[in-house]
Design a protein around this motif. Structure first.
Motif, PDB file in Angstrom:
ATOM      1  N   LYS A  56     -18.100 -17.935   7.188  1.00 21.44           N
ATOM      2  CA  LYS A  56     -18.529 -19.029   6.587  1.00 21.44           C
ATOM      3  C   LYS A  56     -19.915 -18.902   6.040  1.00 21.44           C
ATOM      4  CE  LYS A  56     -15.850 -22.824   8.778  1.00 21.44           C
ATOM      5  NZ  LYS A  56     -15.771 -23.901   9.258  1.00 21.44           N
ATOM      6  N   SER A  57     -20.848 -18.435   7.098  1.00 19.91           N
ATOM      7  CA  SER A  57     -22.423 -18.116   6.641  1.00 19.91           C
ATOM      8  C   SER A  57     -22.435 -17.217   5.346  1.00 19.91           C
ATOM      9  CB  SER A  57     -22.826 -17.671   7.726  1.00 19.91           C
ATOM     10  OG  SER A  57     -24.272 -17.305   7.415  1.00 19.91           O
ATOM     11  N   LEU A  58     -21.593 -16.290   5.216  1.00 18.68           N
ATOM     12  CA  LEU A  58     -21.660 -15.300   4.244  1.00 18.68           C
ATOM     13  C   LEU A  58     -20.801 -15.878   2.953  1.00 18.68           C
ATOM     14  CD1 LEU A  58     -21.823 -12.649   3.244  1.00 18.68           C
ATOM     15  CD2 LEU A  58     -19.738 -11.968   3.868  1.00 18.68           C
ATOM     16  N   ILE A  59     -20.106 -16.826   3.115  1.00 15.76           N
ATOM     17  CA  ILE A  59     -19.462 -17.378   2.051  1.00 15.76           C
ATOM     18  C   ILE A  59     -20.531 -18.406   1.277  1.00 15.76           C
ATOM     19  CG2 ILE A  59     -17.954 -19.028   1.010  1.00 15.76           C
ATOM     20  CD1 ILE A  59     -15.852 -17.685   2.953  1.00 15.76           C
ATOM     21  N   ALA A  60     -21.117 -19.130   2.250  1.00 16.41           N
ATOM     22  CA  ALA A  60     -22.272 -20.199   1.850  1.00 16.41           C
ATOM     23  C   ALA A  60     -23.480 -19.512   1.273  1.00 16.41           C
ATOM     24  CB  ALA A  60     -22.707 -20.997   2.817  1.00 16.41           C
ATOM     25  N   PHE A  61     -23.748 -18.232   1.756  1.00 14.91           N
ATOM     26  CA  PHE A  61     -24.868 -17.470   1.034  1.00 14.91           C
ATOM     27  C   PHE A  61     -24.406 -17.009  -0.361  1.00 14.91           C
ATOM     28  CE2 PHE A  61     -26.593 -13.363  -0.062  1.00 14.91           C
ATOM     29  CZ  PHE A  61     -27.862 -13.782  -0.103  1.00 14.91           C
ATOM     30  N   ARG A  62     -23.182 -16.620  -0.617  1.00 13.33           N
ATOM     31  CA  ARG A  62     -22.959 -16.081  -1.903  1.00 13.33           C
ATOM     32  C   ARG A  62     -22.883 -17.173  -2.723  1.00 13.33           C
ATOM     33  NH1 ARG A  62     -18.197 -11.674  -0.040  1.00 13.33           N
ATOM     34  NH2 ARG A  62     -19.701 -10.240   1.018  1.00 13.33           N
ATOM     35  N   ILE A  63     -22.359 -18.411  -2.238  1.00 12.68           N
ATOM     36  CA  ILE A  63     -22.525 -19.722  -3.153  1.00 12.68           C
ATOM     37  C   ILE A  63     -23.953 -20.038  -3.578  1.00 12.68           C
ATOM     38  CG2 ILE A  63     -21.958 -22.421  -3.279  1.00 12.68           C
ATOM     39  CD1 ILE A  63     -19.560 -21.749  -1.184  1.00 12.68           C
ATOM     40  N   ALA A  64     -24.718 -19.816  -2.575  1.00 16.04           N
ATOM     41  CA  ALA A  64     -26.194 -20.122  -2.878  1.00 16.04           C
ATOM     42  C   ALA A  64     -26.909 -19.178  -4.003  1.00 16.04           C
ATOM     43  CB  ALA A  64     -27.073 -19.877  -1.623  1.00 16.04           C
ATOM     44  N   LYS A  65     -26.352 -18.086  -3.602  1.00 13.98           N
ATOM     45  CA  LYS A  65     -26.814 -16.805  -4.677  1.00 13.98           C
ATOM     46  C   LYS A  65     -26.339 -17.151  -6.112  1.00 13.98           C
ATOM     47  CE  LYS A  65     -28.233 -12.475  -5.293  1.00 13.98           C
ATOM     48  NZ  LYS A  65     -29.411 -12.108  -5.182  1.00 13.98           N
ATOM     49  N   LEU A  66     -25.242 -17.472  -6.243  1.00 11.40           N
ATOM     50  CA  LEU A  66     -24.603 -17.982  -7.628  1.00 11.40           C
ATOM     51  C   LEU A  66     -25.326 -19.087  -8.078  1.00 11.40           C
ATOM     52  CD1 LEU A  66     -20.729 -17.129  -6.606  1.00 11.40           C
ATOM     53  CD2 LEU A  66     -22.464 -15.835  -8.284  1.00 11.40           C
ATOM     54  N   TYR A  67     -25.505 -20.149  -7.336  1.00 15.46           N
ATOM     55  CA  TYR A  67     -26.285 -21.338  -7.917  1.00 15.46           C
ATOM     56  C   TYR A  67     -27.679 -20.924  -8.130  1.00 15.46           C
ATOM     57  CZ  TYR A  67     -22.909 -24.888  -7.015  1.00 15.46           C
ATOM     58  OH  TYR A  67     -21.753 -25.850  -7.169  1.00 15.46           O
ATOM     59  N   HIS A  68     -28.227 -19.966  -7.273  1.00 13.52           N
ATOM     60  CA  HIS A  68     -29.598 -19.397  -7.866  1.00 13.52           C
ATOM     61  C   HIS A  68     -29.431 -18.743  -9.358  1.00 13.52           C
ATOM     62  CE1 HIS A  68     -33.612 -17.582  -7.419  1.00 13.52           C
ATOM     63  NE2 HIS A  68     -33.007 -16.433  -7.930  1.00 13.52           N
ATOM     64  N   TYR A  69     -28.396 -17.967  -9.784  1.00 15.95           N
ATOM     65  CA  TYR A  69     -28.368 -17.654 -11.049  1.00 15.95           C
ATOM     66  C   TYR A  69     -28.308 -18.615 -12.010  1.00 15.95           C
ATOM     67  CZ  TYR A  69     -26.768 -13.192  -8.478  1.00 15.95           C
ATOM     68  OH  TYR A  69     -26.752 -12.077  -8.079  1.00 15.95           O
ATOM     69  N   LEU A  70     -27.746 -19.714 -11.576  1.00 16.21           N
ATOM     70  CA  LEU A  70     -27.631 -20.732 -12.522  1.00 16.21           C
ATOM     71  C   LEU A  70     -29.143 -21.591 -12.409  1.00 16.21           C
ATOM     72  CD1 LEU A  70     -23.812 -22.172 -11.812  1.00 16.21           C
ATOM     73  CD2 LEU A  70     -24.920 -20.955 -13.758  1.00 16.21           C
ATOM     74  N   ALA A 130     -36.325 -17.206   5.431  1.00 11.16           N
ATOM     75  CA  ALA A 130     -37.219 -16.792   4.486  1.00 11.16           C
ATOM     76  C   ALA A 130     -36.788 -17.391   2.925  1.00 11.16           C
ATOM     77  CB  ALA A 130     -37.443 -15.328   4.437  1.00 11.16           C
ATOM     78  N   MET A 131     -35.515 -17.090   2.640  1.00 12.76           N
ATOM     79  CA  MET A 131     -35.083 -17.421   1.383  1.00 12.76           C
ATOM     80  C   MET A 131     -35.111 -19.114   1.196  1.00 12.76           C
ATOM     81  SD  MET A 131     -31.751 -15.058   0.586  1.00 12.76           S
ATOM     82  CE  MET A 131     -31.570 -14.077   2.483  1.00 12.76           C
ATOM     83  N   ILE A 132     -34.992 -19.831   2.017  1.00 15.35           N
ATOM     84  CA  ILE A 132     -34.939 -21.381   1.883  1.00 15.35           C
ATOM     85  C   ILE A 132     -36.614 -21.811   1.657  1.00 15.35           C
ATOM     86  CG2 ILE A 132     -35.044 -23.444   3.463  1.00 15.35           C
ATOM     87  CD1 ILE A 132     -32.616 -22.417   4.711  1.00 15.35           C
ATOM     88  N   SER A 133     -37.707 -20.839   2.359  1.00 15.99           N
ATOM     89  CA  SER A 133     -38.793 -20.956   2.021  1.00 15.99           C
ATOM     90  C   SER A 133     -39.444 -20.556   0.699  1.00 15.99           C
ATOM     91  CB  SER A 133     -39.696 -20.499   2.959  1.00 15.99           C
ATOM     92  OG  SER A 133     -39.619 -20.838   4.551  1.00 15.99           O
ATOM     93  N   ASP A 134     -38.751 -19.703   0.276  1.00 21.44           N
ATOM     94  CA  ASP A 134     -39.141 -18.931  -0.933  1.00 21.44           C
ATOM     95  C   ASP A 134     -37.764 -18.447  -1.766  1.00 21.44           C
ATOM     96  OD1 ASP A 134     -40.251 -17.623  -3.322  1.00 21.44           O
ATOM     97  OD2 ASP A 134     -41.053 -16.048  -1.905  1.00 21.44           O
TER      98      ASP A 134
END
Length: 88
Positions: free
Chosen positions: A37-51, A79-83
């Motif tokens: 679940k953590s990995l999936i949530a991270f991948r979703i975050a990554k895709l939203y970052h692209y957007l 670290a990613m949440i902070s930056d």
């Protein structure tokens, strides 16, 4: 199974295929393993970052943080949440 994972990695990290967001969001509650679940949530975050949708990035990074018990992953997610540029 491995082939599907490799294809998904290609679509996320190489092709930056944001059309996967909905599919991953739907898969999240169906998953029983918190680390996955953590990995999936991270991948979703990554895709939203692209957007360039920082609010969604933060939401899903926080979800990834909530699901993981791995200290190394937690440190990286913090670290990613902070930056969010760490997602580049």
């Amino acid at each position: 199974m491995i082939r599907g994972e490799v294809e998904q990695l290609d679509r996320i990290y190489i092709q930056k295929d944001t059309s996967l967001i909905q599919e991953l969001i739907e898969a999240l509650p169906e998953c029983e393993n918190d680390e996955i679940k953590s990995l999936i949530a991270f991948r979703i975050a990554k895709l939203y970052h692209y957007l360039n949708e920082p609010q969604q990035v933060e939401i899903y990074l926080n979800r990834a943080m909530r699901y993981t018990n791995n200290d190394k992953n937690r440190k990286s997610l913090m670290a990613m949440i902070s930056d969010p540029s760490e997602l580049d």
